[in-house]
Design an enzyme around this catalytic site. Structure first.
Site, PDB file in Angstrom:
ATOM      1  N   THR A 117       0.019  65.342   8.752  1.00 39.14           N
ATOM      2  CA  THR A 117       0.286  65.593  10.161  1.00 39.14           C
ATOM      3  C   THR A 117       0.337  64.308  10.970  1.00 39.14           C
ATOM      4  OG1 THR A 117      -0.676  66.570  12.176  1.00 39.14           O
ATOM      5  CG2 THR A 117      -2.209  65.961  10.435  1.00 39.14           C
ATOM      6  N   TYR A 141      -9.101  67.994  13.157  1.00 34.03           N
ATOM      7  CA  TYR A 141      -7.926  68.362  12.361  1.00 34.03           C
ATOM      8  C   TYR A 141      -7.273  67.117  11.785  1.00 34.03           C
ATOM      9  CZ  TYR A 141      -3.109  69.643  11.325  1.00 34.03           C
ATOM     10  OH  TYR A 141      -1.883  69.787  10.718  1.00 34.03           O
TER      11      TYR A 141
END
Length: 329
Positions: A117, A141
């Site tokens: 990501t 995250y």
């Protein structure tokens, strides 16, 4: 040779399965269906129901199906949730990835494609963001994914497999042939939420933060169409199988749109107005993040086919309408 696709019944994973099938390649899906849907998969694709950290199950799936490659999509992905539940995210995205990679190594997997990501960059000082920019994630995250990147890099050096790490920017849209799309009812993806609001499935759309240092005060993001992203995985696999070196690559188009710009496009394409509520910033959201996207084109020969925000929005609208019809029956 086959590919074990973890999270293959989810949004992006199911598009990878379709990309492999369209190219005449074989996939086996491992999914616990916590956020995935078995009906997104073609009926001829084998689904192994279970957890990526179940070493016996994963090892058996790799050996029985002759999997030489692993494409790892299974993860938790909602930034605000990661801030509220960091330990849950480190378990799902880091601890379980470690277990999966260990099993893959023991079972003789030669190639790994990892779903990472842009959140690993945090608040980037440079926009567009090049792959060699220092990583500095600002939420659990992003940190959980960066830890997994490190594990894969270290394990590859020690055990001799090759990998491609793909750092996604904002994924949107649906399969142009209507075979798959974002199907999670309470997904937080902006374009999904906005199209649901346009179709009357949500009472309003909430915009989090209008005081960012961007032209209109809302967050700026690079939106990549999901089939283009799946194709990036497929060409990455071809690269590795043909003896290519390990790589870490951004997946985006290199152009940003603000939240408010996206909302305007959804209203225009759908022909419908809907309520937009302006709310305070959410924890963990960077102001601007746009991909430096040249490396994936030059190294893998990846050529996007769906780089059009209006087209992406139309796909999302069509998929939401199809989902609504499905849920009525």
């Amino acid at each position: 040779m086959s590919v074990l696709v973890t999270g293959g019944a989810g949004y992006i994973g199911s598009h990878m399965v379709l990309a492999l099938q369209d190219a005449g390649q074989s996939a086996v899906v491992l999914d616990d269906l916590s956020t995935g849907f078995d009906w997104l998969l073609p009926p001829e694709v084998k689904l192994v129901l279970g957890d990526v950290a179940d070493a016996a199950l994963v090892g058996q799936a790799i050996r029985e199906n002759g999997c030489d490659a692993l494409a790892h999509f299974a993860a938790r992905i909602v930034v605000p949730d990661s801030v509220a539940d960091p330990l849950g995210y480190y378990l799902a995205n880091t601890v379980k990835t470690r277990a999966l990679i260990e099993t893959a190594v023991k079972a003789g997997v030669k190639h790994v494609i990892f779903s990472s990501t842009a959140a690993v960059y945090g608040e980037p000082a440079t926009v567009p963001v090049p792959e060699d920019l220092e990583t500095s994630p600002i939420n659990p995250y992003g940190r959980s994914k960066l830890m997994s990147e490190w594990m894969i890099e270290d394990a590859a050096r020690a055990h001799g497999f090759t990998y491609v790490i793909l750092r996604y920017f904002n994924v949107a849209g649906a399969d142009p042939r209507g075979r798959s799309g974002q199907s999670t009812p309470n997904a937080t993806h902006l374009i999904k939420v906005a199209t649901q609001a346009a179709l009357g499935q949500r009472s309003h759309l909430e915009v989090f933060g209008t005081d960012y240092p961007t032209p209109d005060g809302s967050c700026l993001r690079d939106y990549i169409q999901v089939s283009d992203l799946a194709e990036a995985h497929r060409v990455a696999l071809d690269h590795l199988r043909s003896g290519g070196e390990s790589l870490t690559l951004n997946c985006g188009y290199g152009r940003g749109y603000s939240v408010l710009e996206v909302v305007d496009v959804v209203k225009r394409v759908s022909g419908r107005d809907f309520e937009v509520r302006l709310s305070p910033r959410r924890a963990g959201d960077p102001a601007r993040i746009v991909a430096g996207a040249d490396r994936i084109r030059t190294r893998l020969g990846w050529t996007p086919r769906h780089d059009d925000l209006e087209g992406i929005v139309r796909q999302a609208l069509d998929w939401e309408a199809a989902l609504a019809r499905r849920n009525r029956h």
